[in-house]
Design a protein around this motif. Structure first.
Motif, mmCIF file in Angstrom:
data_model
loop_
_atom_site.group_PDB
_atom_site.id
_atom_site.type_symbol
_atom_site.label_atom_id
_atom_site.label_comp_id
_atom_site.label_asym_id
_atom_site.label_seq_id
_atom_site.Cartn_x
_atom_site.Cartn_y
_atom_site.Cartn_z
ATOM 1 N N ASP A 33 15.201 41.947 30.484
ATOM 2 C CA ASP A 33 14.702 41.216 29.321
ATOM 3 C C ASP A 33 14.119 39.861 29.694
ATOM 4 N N TYR A 34 14.477 39.326 30.832
ATOM 5 C CA TYR A 34 13.956 38.024 31.262
ATOM 6 C C TYR A 34 14.077 37.888 32.771
ATOM 7 N N LEU A 65 19.651 38.969 19.529
ATOM 8 C CA LEU A 65 19.884 39.940 20.593
ATOM 9 C C LEU A 65 20.425 39.240 21.823
ATOM 10 N N LYS A 66 21.390 39.852 22.452
ATOM 11 C CA LYS A 66 21.872 39.346 23.724
ATOM 12 C C LYS A 66 20.956 39.903 24.809
ATOM 13 N N PRO A 67 20.373 39.041 25.634
ATOM 14 C CA PRO A 67 19.480 39.533 26.689
ATOM 15 C C PRO A 67 20.217 40.452 27.669
ATOM 16 N N GLU A 68 19.544 41.543 28.008
ATOM 17 C CA GLU A 68 20.073 42.511 28.963
ATOM 18 C C GLU A 68 19.190 42.500 30.206
ATOM 19 N N GLU A 69 19.566 43.261 31.212
ATOM 20 C CA GLU A 69 18.784 43.354 32.431
ATOM 21 C C GLU A 69 17.357 43.797 32.109
ATOM 22 N N GLN A 96 9.413 43.601 27.273
ATOM 23 C CA GLN A 96 10.527 44.462 26.845
ATOM 24 C C GLN A 96 11.397 43.751 25.810
ATOM 25 N N TYR A 97 11.745 42.499 26.081
ATOM 26 C CA TYR A 97 12.592 41.739 25.156
ATOM 27 C C TYR A 97 11.876 41.495 23.829
ATOM 28 N N ARG A 100 14.184 30.414 31.771
ATOM 29 C CA ARG A 100 14.297 31.822 31.416
ATOM 30 C C ARG A 100 12.985 32.245 30.759
ATOM 31 N N LYS A 112 11.883 44.561 21.670
ATOM 32 C CA LYS A 112 13.206 44.807 21.084
ATOM 33 C C LYS A 112 13.462 43.865 19.921
ATOM 34 N N ARG A 113 12.994 42.616 20.068
ATOM 35 C CA ARG A 113 13.184 41.631 19.003
ATOM 36 C C ARG A 113 12.412 42.041 17.753
#
Length: 50
Positions: free
Chosen positions: A11-12, A5-9, A25-26, A20, A29-30
Motif C-alpha cells: 500500500d505504500y 484503512l490500515k495500510p498493508e504490504e 493499490q491503496y 510514506r 482500496k480507499r
C-alpha cells in the motif's frame, strides 16, 4: 464516505526522504480521490489543473 484503512504490504513505500508514499493499490482500496495531487493517483487528478 471516508474509509479508515490500515495500510498493508504494497500500500505504500518510503521515499528517500523518509516519507510514506501511498501506491495506486491503496488509493483504489480507499475508493475516492482526496484531490491533493498524490503521486500515484489512479483517478487522474493533477493538482496544477484548473
Amino acid at each position: 464516505m471516508k474509509k479508515n484503512l490500515k495500510p498493508e504490504e504494497g500500500d505504500y513505500y518510503l521515499s528517500p526522504e523518509g516519507y510514506r508514499v501511498f501506491t495506486e493499490q491503496y488509493h483504489l482500496k480507499r475508493g475516492y480521490c482526496c484531490e491533493n495531487g498524490c503521486r500515484h493517483c489512479p483517478y487522474g487528478f493533477k493538482k496544477n489543473r484548473r
